[in-house]
Design a protein around this motif. Structure first.
Motif, PDB file in Angstrom:
ATOM      1  N   ILE A   1      20.598 -14.514 -25.343  1.00  0.00           N
ATOM      2  CA  ILE A   1      21.593 -15.271 -25.722  1.00  0.00           C
ATOM      3  C   ILE A   1      20.868 -16.857 -25.651  1.00  0.00           C
ATOM      4  O   ILE A   1      20.297 -17.078 -24.626  1.00  0.00           O
ATOM      5  CB  ILE A   1      22.837 -15.374 -25.064  1.00  0.00           C
ATOM      6  N   ASN A   2      20.638 -17.358 -26.805  1.00  0.00           N
ATOM      7  CA  ASN A   2      19.962 -18.691 -26.687  1.00  0.00           C
ATOM      8  C   ASN A   2      20.967 -19.861 -27.152  1.00  0.00           C
ATOM      9  O   ASN A   2      22.105 -19.614 -27.340  1.00  0.00           O
ATOM     10  CB  ASN A   2      18.688 -18.947 -27.435  1.00  0.00           C
ATOM     11  N   SER A   3      20.465 -21.143 -26.761  1.00  0.00           N
ATOM     12  CA  SER A   3      21.513 -22.128 -26.843  1.00  0.00           C
ATOM     13  C   SER A   3      21.857 -22.255 -28.481  1.00  0.00           C
ATOM     14  O   SER A   3      23.030 -22.681 -28.811  1.00  0.00           O
ATOM     15  CB  SER A   3      20.904 -23.590 -26.555  1.00  0.00           C
ATOM     16  N   MET A   4      20.955 -21.675 -29.418  1.00  0.00           N
ATOM     17  CA  MET A   4      21.494 -21.865 -30.734  1.00  0.00           C
ATOM     18  C   MET A   4      22.679 -20.971 -31.152  1.00  0.00           C
ATOM     19  O   MET A   4      23.416 -21.178 -32.068  1.00  0.00           O
ATOM     20  CB  MET A   4      20.390 -21.314 -31.839  1.00  0.00           C
ATOM     21  N   ASP A   5      22.553 -19.786 -30.302  1.00  0.00           N
ATOM     22  CA  ASP A   5      23.653 -18.613 -30.605  1.00  0.00           C
ATOM     23  C   ASP A   5      24.646 -18.791 -29.710  1.00  0.00           C
ATOM     24  O   ASP A   5      25.735 -17.901 -29.762  1.00  0.00           O
ATOM     25  CB  ASP A   5      22.995 -17.164 -30.690  1.00  0.00           C
ATOM     26  N   PHE A   6      24.641 -19.661 -28.870  1.00  0.00           N
ATOM     27  CA  PHE A   6      25.857 -19.350 -27.688  1.00  0.00           C
ATOM     28  C   PHE A   6      27.308 -19.672 -28.081  1.00  0.00           C
ATOM     29  O   PHE A   6      28.187 -19.047 -27.713  1.00  0.00           O
ATOM     30  CB  PHE A   6      25.570 -20.739 -26.810  1.00  0.00           C
ATOM     31  N   LEU A   7      27.580 -20.824 -29.209  1.00  0.00           N
ATOM     32  CA  LEU A   7      28.779 -20.907 -29.548  1.00  0.00           C
ATOM     33  C   LEU A   7      29.298 -19.652 -30.398  1.00  0.00           C
ATOM     34  O   LEU A   7      30.232 -19.356 -30.337  1.00  0.00           O
ATOM     35  CB  LEU A   7      28.990 -22.158 -30.325  1.00  0.00           C
ATOM     36  N   GLU A   8      28.474 -19.229 -31.182  1.00  0.00           N
ATOM     37  CA  GLU A   8      28.779 -17.839 -32.061  1.00  0.00           C
ATOM     38  C   GLU A   8      29.234 -16.673 -30.883  1.00  0.00           C
ATOM     39  O   GLU A   8      29.974 -16.059 -31.269  1.00  0.00           O
ATOM     40  CB  GLU A   8      27.240 -17.370 -32.726  1.00  0.00           C
ATOM     41  N   PHE A   9      28.563 -16.782 -29.842  1.00  0.00           N
ATOM     42  CA  PHE A   9      28.642 -15.661 -28.960  1.00  0.00           C
ATOM     43  C   PHE A   9      30.079 -16.020 -28.212  1.00  0.00           C
ATOM     44  O   PHE A   9      30.762 -14.852 -28.099  1.00  0.00           O
ATOM     45  CB  PHE A   9      27.696 -15.586 -27.726  1.00  0.00           C
ATOM     46  N   VAL A  10      30.524 -17.098 -28.136  1.00  0.00           N
ATOM     47  CA  VAL A  10      31.935 -17.550 -27.493  1.00  0.00           C
ATOM     48  C   VAL A  10      32.912 -17.121 -28.636  1.00  0.00           C
ATOM     49  O   VAL A  10      33.994 -16.447 -28.276  1.00  0.00           O
ATOM     50  CB  VAL A  10      31.828 -18.870 -27.352  1.00  0.00           C
ATOM     51  N   ASP A  11      32.520 -17.400 -29.883  1.00  0.00           N
ATOM     52  CA  ASP A  11      33.451 -16.918 -30.906  1.00  0.00           C
ATOM     53  C   ASP A  11      33.754 -15.532 -31.037  1.00  0.00           C
ATOM     54  O   ASP A  11      35.015 -15.144 -31.314  1.00  0.00           O
ATOM     55  CB  ASP A  11      32.845 -17.717 -32.460  1.00  0.00           C
ATOM     56  N   LEU A  12      32.694 -14.728 -30.841  1.00  0.00           N
ATOM     57  CA  LEU A  12      32.834 -13.345 -30.812  1.00  0.00           C
ATOM     58  C   LEU A  12      33.674 -12.814 -29.624  1.00  0.00           C
ATOM     59  O   LEU A  12      34.595 -11.940 -29.818  1.00  0.00           O
ATOM     60  CB  LEU A  12      31.491 -12.631 -30.662  1.00  0.00           C
ATOM     61  N   LEU A  13      33.749 -13.313 -28.603  1.00  0.00           N
ATOM     62  CA  LEU A  13      34.445 -13.129 -27.396  1.00  0.00           C
ATOM     63  C   LEU A  13      35.762 -13.558 -27.671  1.00  0.00           C
ATOM     64  O   LEU A  13      36.771 -12.866 -27.322  1.00  0.00           O
ATOM     65  CB  LEU A  13      33.896 -13.765 -26.221  1.00  0.00           C
ATOM     66  N   GLU A  14      35.875 -14.778 -28.279  1.00  0.00           N
ATOM     67  CA  GLU A  14      37.279 -15.145 -28.774  1.00  0.00           C
ATOM     68  C   GLU A  14      38.017 -14.122 -29.526  1.00  0.00           C
ATOM     69  O   GLU A  14      39.205 -13.973 -29.640  1.00  0.00           O
ATOM     70  CB  GLU A  14      37.502 -16.390 -29.294  1.00  0.00           C
ATOM     71  N   ASP A  15      37.289 -13.596 -30.621  1.00  0.00           N
ATOM     72  CA  ASP A  15      37.758 -12.794 -31.558  1.00  0.00           C
ATOM     73  C   ASP A  15      38.037 -11.381 -30.679  1.00  0.00           C
ATOM     74  O   ASP A  15      39.077 -10.838 -31.192  1.00  0.00           O
ATOM     75  CB  ASP A  15      36.660 -12.626 -32.796  1.00  0.00           C
ATOM     76  N   LEU A  16      37.350 -10.982 -29.955  1.00  0.00           N
ATOM     77  CA  LEU A  16      37.523  -9.669 -29.425  1.00  0.00           C
ATOM     78  C   LEU A  16      38.772  -9.610 -28.292  1.00  0.00           C
ATOM     79  O   LEU A  16      39.442  -8.927 -28.230  1.00  0.00           O
ATOM     80  CB  LEU A  16      36.367  -9.482 -28.538  1.00  0.00           C
TER      81      LEU A  16
END
Length: 76
Positions: free
Chosen positions: A31-46
Motif C-alpha cells: 500500500i503506497n501513499s497514492m493508493d492509501f485513500l482508495e484502500f480506505v474507500d474499500l474498507l468503508e465499502d466493505l
C-alpha cells in the motif's frame, strides 16, 4: 479478507503468491501513499461505515490481521 487481498494483488501485479496475514503492507510497499485513500474507500465499502482518519493510525493498516481486527471484527 478476499476483497482486501484481491485489491492488494490488483495494485501489485508483480506480486507472486499469497499475502501473509502478518506481512507488513506499508513497509513492504503493498500500500503506497497514492493508493492509501482508495484502500480506505474499500474498507468503508466493505464495512458500510465511514473511517475518520483522525481516529486511526498507520498501524491500523499495517497488516491484513490488523485491518481485520480494527475494521472488520464486529464490536471493534
Amino acid at each position: 479478507m478476499d476483497p482486501i487481498t484481491a485489491w492488494l494483488h490488483e495494485k501489485n501485479p508483480d506480486l507472486d503468491g499469497p499475502i501473509g496475514a502478518d506481512e507488513d503492507l506499508i513497509d513492504g510497499r503493498l500500500i503506497n501513499s497514492m493508493d492509501f485513500l482508495e484502500f480506505v474507500d474499500l474498507l468503508e465499502d466493505l464495512t458500510g461505515d465511514s473511517i475518520d482518519l483522525q481516529d486511526v493510525t498507520i498501524d491500523d493498516f499495517r497488516t491484513v490481521n490488523r485491518v481485520r481486527e480494527r475494521f472488520l471484527t464486529p464490536g471493534a
